[in-house]
Design an enzyme around this catalytic site. Structure first.
Site, PDB file in Angstrom:
ATOM      1  CD1 TRP A  96      -0.706  -1.675   3.081  1.00  0.00           C
ATOM      2  CD2 TRP A  96       0.447   0.198   3.423  1.00  0.00           C
ATOM      3  NE1 TRP A  96      -0.050  -1.800   4.288  1.00  0.00           N
ATOM      4  CE2 TRP A  96       0.664  -0.658   4.530  1.00  0.00           C
ATOM      5  CE3 TRP A  96       1.086   1.441   3.428  1.00  0.00           C
ATOM      6  CZ2 TRP A  96       1.476  -0.319   5.616  1.00  0.00           C
ATOM      7  CZ3 TRP A  96       1.899   1.783   4.505  1.00  0.00           C
ATOM      8  CH2 TRP A  96       2.083   0.912   5.578  1.00  0.00           C
ATOM      9  CG  ASN A  97       5.116   1.247   0.485  1.00  0.00           C
ATOM     10  OD1 ASN A  97       4.712   0.388  -0.276  1.00  0.00           O
ATOM     11  ND2 ASN A  97       6.394   1.412   0.738  1.00  0.00           N
ATOM     12  CE  LYS A 127      -3.888  -8.762  -3.643  1.00  0.00           C
ATOM     13  NZ  LYS A 127      -4.241  -7.798  -2.553  1.00  0.00           N
ATOM     14  N   PRO A 128      -3.399  -5.256  -6.601  1.00  0.00           N
ATOM     15  CG  PRO A 128      -4.898  -3.474  -6.866  1.00  0.00           C
ATOM     16  CD  PRO A 128      -4.599  -4.867  -7.363  1.00  0.00           C
ATOM     17  N   GLY A 146       6.063  -6.565  -0.651  1.00  0.00           N
ATOM     18  CA  GLY A 146       5.293  -6.452   0.592  1.00  0.00           C
ATOM     19  C   GLY A 146       6.160  -6.871   1.761  1.00  0.00           C
ATOM     20  CB  SER A 147       5.275  -7.715   5.222  1.00  0.00           C
ATOM     21  OG  SER A 147       4.355  -8.756   4.993  1.00  0.00           O
ATOM     22  CD  GLU A 181      12.607  -6.199  -5.196  1.00  0.00           C
ATOM     23  OE1 GLU A 181      13.216  -5.656  -4.257  1.00  0.00           O
ATOM     24  OE2 GLU A 181      13.177  -6.612  -6.219  1.00  0.00           O
ATOM     25  CG  LEU A 182      10.414  -9.873   0.746  1.00  0.00           C
ATOM     26  CD1 LEU A 182      10.844 -11.179   1.389  1.00  0.00           C
ATOM     27  CD2 LEU A 182       8.939  -9.919   0.369  1.00  0.00           C
ATOM     28  CB  CYS A 233      10.708  -0.849   1.011  1.00  0.00           C
ATOM     29  SG  CYS A 233      11.139  -0.236  -0.622  1.00  0.00           S
ATOM     30  CD  GLU A 261       9.587  -2.803   6.943  1.00  0.00           C
ATOM     31  OE1 GLU A 261       8.713  -3.682   6.970  1.00  0.00           O
ATOM     32  OE2 GLU A 261      10.070  -2.370   5.880  1.00  0.00           O
TER      33      GLU A 261
HETATM   34  P1  NAD Z   1       1.741  -7.088   3.052  1.00  0.00           P
HETATM   35  O1  NAD Z   1       2.758  -8.150   2.995  1.00  0.00           O
HETATM   36  O2  NAD Z   1       0.815  -7.048   4.191  1.00  0.00           O
HETATM   37  O3  NAD Z   1       0.813  -7.120   1.747  1.00  0.00           O
HETATM   38  C1  NAD Z   1       1.353  -7.011   0.444  1.00  0.00           C
HETATM   39  C2  NAD Z   1       0.363  -7.581  -0.558  1.00  0.00           C
HETATM   40  O4  NAD Z   1       0.243  -8.987  -0.361  1.00  0.00           O
HETATM   41  C3  NAD Z   1      -1.052  -7.021  -0.467  1.00  0.00           C
HETATM   42  O5  NAD Z   1      -1.529  -6.806  -1.772  1.00  0.00           O
HETATM   43  C4  NAD Z   1      -1.835  -8.152   0.208  1.00  0.00           C
HETATM   44  O6  NAD Z   1      -3.202  -8.165  -0.104  1.00  0.00           O
HETATM   45  C5  NAD Z   1      -1.138  -9.359  -0.369  1.00  0.00           C
HETATM   46  N1  NAD Z   1      -1.268 -10.602   0.411  1.00  0.00           N
HETATM   47  C6  NAD Z   1      -1.522 -10.738   1.727  1.00  0.00           C
HETATM   48  N2  NAD Z   1      -1.509 -12.058   2.064  1.00  0.00           N
HETATM   49  C7  NAD Z   1      -1.229 -12.743   0.928  1.00  0.00           C
HETATM   50  C8  NAD Z   1      -1.065 -14.125   0.620  1.00  0.00           C
HETATM   51  N3  NAD Z   1      -1.165 -15.062   1.573  1.00  0.00           N
HETATM   52  N4  NAD Z   1      -0.774 -14.474  -0.649  1.00  0.00           N
HETATM   53  C9  NAD Z   1      -0.635 -13.540  -1.616  1.00  0.00           C
HETATM   54  N5  NAD Z   1      -0.778 -12.211  -1.386  1.00  0.00           N
HETATM   55  C10 NAD Z   1      -1.071 -11.817  -0.123  1.00  0.00           C
HETATM   56  O7  NAD Z   1       2.568  -5.714   2.910  1.00  0.00           O
HETATM   57  P2  NAD Z   1       2.008  -4.240   3.094  1.00  0.00           P
HETATM   58  O8  NAD Z   1       1.717  -4.053   4.550  1.00  0.00           O
HETATM   59  O9  NAD Z   1       0.960  -3.982   2.089  1.00  0.00           O
HETATM   60  O10 NAD Z   1       3.282  -3.366   2.672  1.00  0.00           O
HETATM   61  C11 NAD Z   1       4.275  -2.946   3.559  1.00  0.00           C
HETATM   62  C12 NAD Z   1       5.504  -3.842   3.437  1.00  0.00           C
HETATM   63  O11 NAD Z   1       5.968  -3.821   2.086  1.00  0.00           O
HETATM   64  C13 NAD Z   1       6.681  -3.353   4.255  1.00  0.00           C
HETATM   65  O12 NAD Z   1       7.277  -4.447   4.891  1.00  0.00           O
HETATM   66  C14 NAD Z   1       7.627  -2.751   3.222  1.00  0.00           C
HETATM   67  O13 NAD Z   1       8.983  -2.735   3.592  1.00  0.00           O
HETATM   68  C15 NAD Z   1       7.378  -3.648   2.055  1.00  0.00           C
HETATM   69  N6  NAD Z   1       7.792  -3.015   0.811  1.00  0.00           N
HETATM   70  C16 NAD Z   1       8.917  -3.480   0.205  1.00  0.00           C
HETATM   71  C17 NAD Z   1       9.373  -2.861  -0.957  1.00  0.00           C
HETATM   72  C18 NAD Z   1      10.626  -3.322  -1.647  1.00  0.00           C
HETATM   73  O14 NAD Z   1      10.848  -2.918  -2.777  1.00  0.00           O
HETATM   74  N7  NAD Z   1      11.458  -4.136  -1.030  1.00  0.00           N
HETATM   75  C19 NAD Z   1       8.653  -1.794  -1.496  1.00  0.00           C
HETATM   76  C20 NAD Z   1       7.514  -1.363  -0.847  1.00  0.00           C
HETATM   77  C21 NAD Z   1       7.084  -2.001   0.309  1.00  0.00           C
END
Ligand code: NAD
Length: 519
Positions: free
Chosen positions: A159-160, A183-184, A233-234, A255-256, A289, A387
């Site tokens: 979401w960021n 899938k946003p 994501g995370s 990319e976490l 991130c 984090e």
């Molecule tokens: P999140 O992991 O909660 O969610 C990310 C995405 O995954 C969402 O679209 C969510 O709906 C989906 N999702 C959730 N459960 C899933 C599953 N079991 N299978 C498949 N998809 C699933 O992350 P967030 O809270 O949206 O974003 C913040 C995190 O993203 C932070 O940890 C940040 O550091 C990281 N991030 C990393 C980068 C990078 O380039 N390394 C860039 C931006 C954000």
């Protein structure tokens, strides 16, 4: 006999059957006001499978268009983004509560540049490579490395940065000749839907880019359907995605999360370092991130640095953005994240840290956390090891560069880092010793816009990278082609085996590889 294809289809069907049905819709909130601004559908596994079928049907024609023709669509979209910048910024700001500037610089500027970059560079990055082999058995043969799009790419985003980190990864996948399903995040789906509208307006063929709105269940369904999954994501969710993808042997890019250290050496330009610390820890509300998440300052500069940073952070204006220049720090995009930020601050204070400015939730109606500077911190505190992903900056005094490097590397994460010194050569030496996928000297974050540089995490921060040649080759299958044009009726090693031939091969072995020294 079941073919590999049959097995893959059965595995996908079984995976689908194990998922709970989804339905209904998802409310999208403006986190700066707390108001619901839209509803989007929550797609279930069957609907995701339907999108995948459409993508598979459309993809071969898209691939057949070739780079030049696909590049034309990308350049049209670059113009569309630029022409509609204000509308896109307003959509991003409304679903994230971030500032106008955070949307303008880190999202629109990135997206517009990325369309041009991939349109121009894709043909070179994916061109056939003609290679020569040192092995005498293949002398005279034509050897080619070829890149072919995998077919259907699934992109799952956080979401960021709804444009940069979700949609941004779709651009090279499209340039390579794939169909893409994005899938946003369920928190910020509107920007992706707007990008789909833009691509339609640019004439992109039906089925080549589709958006699957929904939550984690929708994400899981997407993993089951595609040929490559690009996840941002995370770290926690990244592990689940990789586990799921293992069922269908689908390759992943991850990319976490990160916990980026800033190392400030005693000879640094303290004013630049302080300005950068304030900006790169608080831009996008600290929800980047590659935010500066922790600082290590050599003792002689510590007091001056802390005083300057505190003054700058205290002066930041926070609140609901109402246009350009109105605020410096926006809302917490995902309201529950504010609990994590506050827990890290409270944990630090309970263990002896001092809050120099901020340190609490700000007044609503939206969800805000005050820009916060913490000192007297150490690695027993969550704010230095987990984090935080919010507007906080913990600063720690260190005796020397060695201690700073040791502490910077004392982390499960390895996304990015920065080193600050007037001695560029020493800065580079320190940078090479930091365990992170990207390290800047006298800068931070800005490496992200150099699309020629790979951007990917080490350790628990990811797998693979975006940008550069690797950022598009990952969306392709690599094929090795060997062509024998002029050849005898029979090669020496072909049947029948004989003592004479074995002896000859043995002598060749010694001649080629047996002449080196043993030490
Ligand atoms: P999140 O992991 O909660 O969610 C990310 C995405 O995954 C969402 O679209 C969510 O709906 C989906 N999702 C959730 N459960 C899933 C599953 N079991 N299978 C498949 N998809 C699933 O992350 P967030 O809270 O949206 O974003 C913040 C995190 O993203 C932070 O940890 C940040 O550091 C990281 N991030 C990393 C980068 C990078 O380039 N390394 C860039 C931006 C954000």
């Amino acid at each position: 006999m079941a073919t590999v294809d049959d097995t893959a289809v059965r595995e996908r069907e079984q995976a689908r059957a194990e998922q709970p049905p989804a339905g209904g819709d998802i409310a999208v909130e403006n986190p700066a006001t707390g108001e619901v601004i839209a509803h989007v559908p929550d797609l279930g596994p069957e609907q995701v499978a339907e999108l995948a079928r459409a993508a598979r049907a459309a993809q071969p024609a898209w691939e057949a268009l070739g780079f030049e023709e696909r590049g034309r669509y990308l350049l049209r979209m670059q113009k569309w983004i630029t022409d509609h910048a204000e509308r896109i910024i307003s959509t991003i700001v409304s679903e994230t509560g971030k500032t106008y500037e955070d949307a303008q610089l880190a999202e629109i500027m990135y997206g517009a540049a990325a369309f041009g970059f991939w349109a121009k560079e894709a043909p070179g990055f994916l061109a056939d490579e003609h290679v020569k082999s040192a092995n005498p058995l293949v002398k005279g043969k034509k050897l080619i490395v070829r890149y072919r799009p995998v077919g259907v790419v699934g992109v799952i985003g956080p979401w960021n940065f709804p444009l940069t980190n979700s949609f941004g990864d779709c651009i090279p996948a499209l340039a390579a000749g794939n169909a893409v399903i994005l899938k946003p995040s369920e928190v910020t789906p509107l920007t992706s839907l707007l990008m789909a509208e833009g691509l339609r307006a640019c004439g992109l063929p039906e089925g080549i880019f589709q958006v699957a709105t929904g939550d984690g269940t929708t994400g899981t369904a997407l993993v089951d359907e595609v040929d490559f999954i690009m996840f941002t994501g995370s770290t926690k969710t990244g592990r689940k995605v990789m586990e799921r993808a293992a069922r269908t042997l689908t390759p992943v890019g991850l990319e976490l999360g990160g916990k980026d250290p800033m190392i400030v050496l005693a000879d640094a330009d303290v004013e630049r370092a302080a300005n950068a610390a304030a900006y790169y820890s608080m831009n996008n509300g600290g929800q980047v991130c590659i935010s500066i998440e922790r600082v290590y300052v050599e003792e002689p500069l510590y007091d001056d640095f802390v005083a300057r940073v505190t003054e700058k952070v205290r002066a930041l204006r926070q609140g609901k953005p109402t246009g350009p220049g109105t605020v410096d720090v926006g809302a917490m995009i995902y309201p529950p994240q504010v609990d994590i930020v506050d827990a890290h601050v409270q944990d630090a204070v309970a263990k002896g840290a001092r809050v120099l400015t901020g340190g609490k939730r700000a007044d609503g109606p939206g969800t805000f956390y005050e820009p916060t500077v913490l000192v007297d911190v150490d690695h027993t505190m969550e704010c230095m090891t987990e984090e935080t992903f919010g507007p906080t900056l913990p600063i720690m005094k260190v005796a020397d560069a060695e201690e700073a490097i040791r502490l910077a590397n004392d982390s499960p994460y390895g996304l990015a880092a920065s080193v600050w010194t007037r001695d560029a050569a020493r800065g580079e030496d320190v940078a090479r010793r930091v365990e992170a996928g990207a390290v800047c000297v006298n800068d931070a974050q800005i490496n992200y816009v150099a699309l020629e540089l790979p951007m990917g995490g080490w350790k628990a921060s990811g797998l693979g990278s975006r940008h550069g040649a690797g950022g598009i080759r990952k969306y392709c299958d690599q094929q090795a082609i060997l062509i024998t044009r002029f050849a005898p009726k029979k090669d020496l090693h072909m049947f029948p085996n004989s003592k004479l031939k074995s002896g000859l091969i043995g002598r060749t072995l010694r001649l080629l590889y047996g002449r080196g020294k043993r030490r």
